[in-house]
Design an enzyme around this catalytic site. Sequence first.
Site, mmCIF file in Angstrom:
data_model
loop_
_atom_site.group_PDB
_atom_site.id
_atom_site.type_symbol
_atom_site.label_atom_id
_atom_site.label_comp_id
_atom_site.label_asym_id
_atom_site.label_seq_id
_atom_site.Cartn_x
_atom_site.Cartn_y
_atom_site.Cartn_z
ATOM 1 N N SER A 157 0.958 -1.322 -0.106
ATOM 2 C CA SER A 157 0.047 -0.023 -0.154
ATOM 3 C C SER A 157 0.763 1.339 0.036
ATOM 4 C CB SER A 157 -0.856 0.207 1.166
ATOM 5 O OG SER A 157 -1.734 1.132 1.168
ATOM 6 N N LYS B 49 -4.358 -6.725 3.454
ATOM 7 C CA LYS B 49 -4.460 -5.572 2.507
ATOM 8 C C LYS B 49 -5.942 -5.342 2.109
ATOM 9 C CE LYS B 49 -3.085 -2.373 -0.378
ATOM 10 N NZ LYS B 49 -4.131 -2.167 -1.177
ATOM 11 N N HIS C 242 -7.511 -3.446 4.604
ATOM 12 C CA HIS C 242 -6.977 -2.186 4.550
ATOM 13 C C HIS C 242 -7.779 -1.163 3.725
ATOM 14 C CE1 HIS C 242 -4.545 0.881 2.474
ATOM 15 N NE2 HIS C 242 -3.975 1.362 3.528
ATOM 16 N N ASN C 243 -8.038 -1.523 2.490
ATOM 17 C CA ASN C 243 -8.887 -0.780 1.512
ATOM 18 C C ASN C 243 -10.154 -0.961 1.863
ATOM 19 O OD1 ASN C 243 -6.339 -1.346 0.168
ATOM 20 N ND2 ASN C 243 -7.346 -1.445 -1.730
ATOM 21 N N GLU D 216 -10.101 1.975 4.064
ATOM 22 C CA GLU D 216 -9.741 2.882 3.031
ATOM 23 C C GLU D 216 -11.031 3.546 2.618
ATOM 24 O OE1 GLU D 216 -6.522 2.521 0.477
ATOM 25 O OE2 GLU D 216 -7.845 3.126 -1.131
HETATM 26 C C1 6PG Z 1 -3.304 1.443 -1.574
HETATM 27 C C2 6PG Z 1 -4.373 1.562 -2.453
HETATM 28 C C3 6PG Z 1 -4.345 1.027 -3.679
HETATM 29 C C4 6PG Z 1 -5.232 1.795 -4.790
HETATM 30 C C5 6PG Z 1 -6.635 0.939 -4.570
HETATM 31 C C6 6PG Z 1 -7.842 1.973 -4.743
HETATM 32 O O1 6PG Z 1 -3.208 0.771 -0.561
HETATM 33 O O2 6PG Z 1 -2.218 2.035 -2.139
HETATM 34 O O3 6PG Z 1 -5.623 0.992 -1.709
HETATM 35 O O4 6PG Z 1 -4.366 -0.292 -3.431
HETATM 36 O O5 6PG Z 1 -5.247 2.974 -4.906
HETATM 37 O O6 6PG Z 1 -6.729 0.171 -5.188
HETATM 38 O O7 6PG Z 1 -8.857 1.303 -5.359
HETATM 39 P P1 6PG Z 1 -10.195 1.800 -5.809
HETATM 40 O O8 6PG Z 1 -9.817 2.131 -7.112
HETATM 41 O O9 6PG Z 1 -11.105 0.688 -5.817
HETATM 42 O O10 6PG Z 1 -10.569 3.392 -5.024
#
Ligand code: 6PG
Length: 488
Positions: free
Chosen positions: A137, A193, A196-197, A200
């Site tokens: 990430s 991960k 984490h997303n 996010e």
């Molecule tokens: C990270 C982000 C990365 C990416 C995601 C965003 O941890 O660096 O999460 O993995 O930006 O894929 O995903 P979306 O396009 O679904 O918002």
Amino acid sequence: MSENASSTQGQANIGVVGLAVMGSNLARNLASRAGNTVAIYNRTYAKTQELLTEHPEAGFVASEDYVGFAASLRTPRTAIIMVQAGAGTDAVIDELTRVFEPGDIIVDGGNARFTDTIAREGRVSEKGIHFVGTGISGGEEGALHGPSIMPGGSDESWQTLGPIFRSIAATAPEDGEPCVTHVGHDGAGHFVKMIHNGIEYSDMQLIGEAYDLIRRGTGRSPAEIADIFAEWNTGELESYLIEITAEVLRQVDAETGQPLVDVILDQAGAKGTGAWTVQSALDLGIPVSGIAEAVFARSLSSKPAQRAAARQLAGPDEEWTVDDADAFIADVQAALYASKIIAYSQGFDEIVAGAAQYGWDIDKGEIAKIWRAGCIIRARFLNRITDAYAEDPALVALVTAPFFAQAVADSQEAWRRVVSTAAARGIPAPVFSSSLAYYDGLRAERLPAALIQGQRDFFGAHTYRRTDKPGVFHTLWSSDRTEVQTAD
Ligand code: 6PG
């Protein structure tokens, strides 16, 4: 085998396959650390040449084919795949397993679905080759300067990968610790991960709701709201996402002179990791309602036809501003903090459930530690999560840890005011409100689930348990008879 590769046989300790932005940045990061020599390979050699020309200082060992790539690596050969998740990853794995030997290590650094990683690990390990699904990430910048790294895979592969990953990971500002840990076996790294997303998504939607409420409630401009976020970033909400929000809101569109945020189409994209978090939570029976609402909010935004048709539906008066703007902004700040705590609490619940389901020994405190720098959800309060799990490793819900319970207690009245205002004024705040409903559901002494059990027993004889004695019961509803014990 290419001439280049044969002349540099066995020279590199780590390789990168896939040289799009993430891959080439990661390769450059690896090459910049003492002790690393980096082999590189890309499907189209032109891309490899481009990287060689642009970064001669990296001392890359380039190959034009997989045989040359394998020959350029010292054993155990270790290669990080940085290609698009899905079929692209499988194609590279097939190629690498042809040229690698038992004991070698293939790392998938993409955003793969953890169940795919488990299956791939099973397949690749049959050949004696280690397969390590690794969450990375931090986006392009993180890949270059220091990401947060979440590797799964075998203990043996970690022996080789640990020092390499530690050399390139972000370091936590508090103690200089590299943001990487061996998360657990097979798909554990990609699972974490994924969570984490999910967090996010929740965090981003919450910030969006806070911005929308402040804008519509106080009439402040994006630039003025940028100042508010910048101010929040000096306190308990300090985080990368709050920081970049201020920058996004401050940006002016060069073409129109308007705030850029007003020119950007309000339809949010998604690559799928948020939806995976929710799908997995549904399978595990874990209520990650805030994350789910964040995913659905993006889906709703991306339905222009439905939104256009619904614009005529009734709502409260559009004309509205709050009486006391400063008080309202302070309330929104508190609501954001409380909802954010719920997002993390739900995310960690899913980690606990996933670990139990898939047999991973995941150290929750360590996960919070490796999210302190490098990753997208890096935030000041992650230290508090580590502390909470250190104080009570068996903590059943993060929000019940003394620090977080107190933080929510301090915020909850403001949180309720914000959710009430949003509902009264017709401003969608799905993650603020669902997080509050979750919080109230969790702390309720009695839930209407009792009534649902009665309904289920009425129409389907699904049985229920009682509060006053053990056993499983069914009521003969039509004959007025009370309970019949069916089994223990
Ligand atoms: C990270 C982000 C990365 C990416 C995601 C965003 O941890 O660096 O999460 O993995 O930006 O894929 O995903 P979306 O396009 O679904 O918002």
